[in-house]
Design an enzyme around this catalytic site. Structure first.
Site, mmCIF file in Angstrom:
data_model
loop_
_atom_site.group_PDB
_atom_site.id
_atom_site.type_symbol
_atom_site.label_atom_id
_atom_site.label_comp_id
_atom_site.label_asym_id
_atom_site.label_seq_id
_atom_site.Cartn_x
_atom_site.Cartn_y
_atom_site.Cartn_z
ATOM 1 N N ARG A 1 37.007 24.616 -10.820
ATOM 2 C CA ARG A 1 37.211 25.602 -10.885
ATOM 3 C C ARG A 1 36.898 26.092 -9.728
ATOM 4 O O ARG A 1 37.224 27.533 -9.901
ATOM 5 C CB ARG A 1 36.099 26.360 -12.493
ATOM 6 N N GLU B 1 44.488 35.896 -19.345
ATOM 7 C CA GLU B 1 44.180 33.916 -19.092
ATOM 8 C C GLU B 1 44.338 34.010 -18.458
ATOM 9 O O GLU B 1 45.624 33.860 -17.637
ATOM 10 C CB GLU B 1 45.636 33.752 -20.380
ATOM 11 N N ASP B 2 43.949 32.923 -18.116
ATOM 12 C CA ASP B 2 44.288 31.740 -16.880
ATOM 13 C C ASP B 2 46.130 30.592 -16.504
ATOM 14 O O ASP B 2 46.262 31.036 -16.230
ATOM 15 C CB ASP B 2 43.639 30.531 -16.134
ATOM 16 N N ASP C 1 39.808 23.794 -14.568
ATOM 17 C CA ASP C 1 39.085 22.865 -14.632
ATOM 18 C C ASP C 1 39.767 21.266 -15.300
ATOM 19 O O ASP C 1 41.033 21.908 -15.731
ATOM 20 C CB ASP C 1 37.758 22.721 -15.499
ATOM 21 N N GLY D 1 37.737 29.086 -17.967
ATOM 22 C CA GLY D 1 38.958 29.903 -16.982
ATOM 23 C C GLY D 1 39.199 31.368 -16.702
ATOM 24 O O GLY D 1 39.875 30.522 -15.064
ATOM 25 N N LYS E 1 53.233 28.345 -18.235
ATOM 26 C CA LYS E 1 54.071 26.491 -18.786
ATOM 27 C C LYS E 1 55.639 26.504 -19.300
ATOM 28 O O LYS E 1 55.135 26.739 -20.755
ATOM 29 C CB LYS E 1 53.329 25.950 -18.806
ATOM 30 N N ASP F 1 50.259 27.472 -22.395
ATOM 31 C CA ASP F 1 50.631 25.904 -21.600
ATOM 32 C C ASP F 1 51.334 26.112 -23.332
ATOM 33 O O ASP F 1 52.240 26.274 -23.604
ATOM 34 C CB ASP F 1 49.623 25.372 -21.991
ATOM 35 N N PHE G 1 49.725 19.234 -15.173
ATOM 36 C CA PHE G 1 48.614 19.527 -14.895
ATOM 37 C C PHE G 1 47.731 20.014 -13.460
ATOM 38 O O PHE G 1 48.276 19.174 -12.731
ATOM 39 C CB PHE G 1 47.571 18.317 -15.304
ATOM 40 N N VAL G 2 47.045 21.188 -13.688
ATOM 41 C CA VAL G 2 46.695 21.926 -12.503
ATOM 42 C C VAL G 2 44.883 22.718 -12.659
ATOM 43 O O VAL G 2 44.980 22.146 -13.705
ATOM 44 C CB VAL G 2 47.817 23.189 -12.312
HETATM 45 P P1 IMP Z 1 47.553 26.701 -24.949
HETATM 46 O O1 IMP Z 1 46.467 26.549 -26.499
HETATM 47 O O2 IMP Z 1 48.072 25.202 -24.682
HETATM 48 O O3 IMP Z 1 48.024 27.216 -24.544
HETATM 49 O O4 IMP Z 1 46.645 25.977 -23.497
HETATM 50 C C1 IMP Z 1 45.734 26.925 -22.515
HETATM 51 C C2 IMP Z 1 44.059 26.641 -22.073
HETATM 52 O O5 IMP Z 1 44.571 24.954 -21.881
HETATM 53 C C3 IMP Z 1 44.311 27.356 -20.555
HETATM 54 O O6 IMP Z 1 43.039 27.786 -21.282
HETATM 55 C C4 IMP Z 1 43.084 26.103 -19.991
HETATM 56 O O7 IMP Z 1 41.828 26.257 -20.619
HETATM 57 C C5 IMP Z 1 43.621 24.973 -20.981
HETATM 58 N N1 IMP Z 1 45.034 24.051 -19.915
HETATM 59 C C6 IMP Z 1 46.166 23.998 -20.507
HETATM 60 N N2 IMP Z 1 47.022 23.756 -19.648
HETATM 61 C C7 IMP Z 1 45.851 23.929 -18.565
HETATM 62 C C8 IMP Z 1 46.159 22.472 -17.220
HETATM 63 O O8 IMP Z 1 47.368 22.417 -16.726
HETATM 64 N N3 IMP Z 1 44.959 22.915 -16.385
HETATM 65 C C9 IMP Z 1 43.989 23.722 -16.946
HETATM 66 N N4 IMP Z 1 44.031 24.006 -17.788
HETATM 67 C C10 IMP Z 1 44.461 23.828 -18.733
#
Ligand code: IMP
Length: 179
Positions: A169, A102-103, A163, A48, A135, A106, A156-157
């Site tokens: 992507r 990071e993209d 993706d 991502g 987020k 979450d 979700f985006v």
């Molecule tokens: P975390 O580990 O919960 O912080 O999530 C981070 C990873 O989950 C990101 O690098 C994304 O790959 C994926 N992710 C989290 N939220 C989204 C979203 O809204 N769209 C797409 N990928 C997401």
């Protein structure tokens, strides 16, 4: 395009590329001001983070290193919080300022895993996180996200590297799941 259909889901235009560009330029300025005199290694998180890493690095105006990491963290449209594998650190980390790109942040499980891994197996001088999207409602970790572009609601985006089950992507703008 105002709307994109991926498999069974519809996504509506949410953040145009112009907004992302402004946010990325601001993150770049902050990093330039703060880390100019440090030995910096940027680590982009694949898949991502490739677009964000490419655009952010164009804003950085001091000498720096760039590497990419790949890990497996989630399936389809849920962030499972169960990060398993980390592939591909070849650069020297010891003594450097590591800035993780990071993209999206979450729950924070992904960055938490990477930070813990780095601290356990390498000795960076410091570790910072720069994310395009953040987020805050979903974020579960105690430490602050150092640099973020845009705070978004817990929806979700896709697009700009992000993706849904492997698709989406390539779009320049960010789209939000229409629920
Ligand atoms: P975390 O580990 O919960 O912080 O999530 C981070 C990873 O989950 C990101 O690098 C994304 O790959 C994926 N992710 C989290 N939220 C989204 C979203 O809204 N769209 C797409 N990928 C997401």
């Amino acid at each position: 395009m105002e709307e994109i259909q991926l498999y069974d889901k519809t996504f509506k235009k949410f953040l145009p590329f112009e907004d992302l560009k402004k946010a990325i330029s601001q993150i770049g300025q902050q990093i330039n001001e703060t880390h100019r005199n440090e030995d910096v290694l940027f680590i982009g998180i694949l898949n991502g983070g490739f677009m964000f890493a490419a655009d952010l690095l164009r804003e950085i105006d001091f000498q720096c290193y760039l590497s990419f990491l790949k890990l497996h963290s989630y399936e389809a449209d849920t962030s499972s919080g169960d990060v398993k594998k980390l592939i591909g650190i070849n650069e020297k980390i010891e003594g450097r300022t590591v800035i993780i790109l990071e993209d999206i942040v979450d729950t924070g499980a992904t960055i938490d895993y990477i930070i813990s891994f780095m601290k356990k197996h390498h000795s960076p001088a410091k570790i910072k996180v720069a994310t395009l999207l953040y987020k805050p409602e979903a974020y579960k970790k105690p430490y602050p996200v150092d640099y973020y572009g845009i705070k978004i609601p817990n929806k979700f985006v896709i697009g700009y590297g992000l993706d849904y089950a492997g698709l989406g992507r390539n779009y320049k703008d960010i789209y939000q799941l229409d629920e």
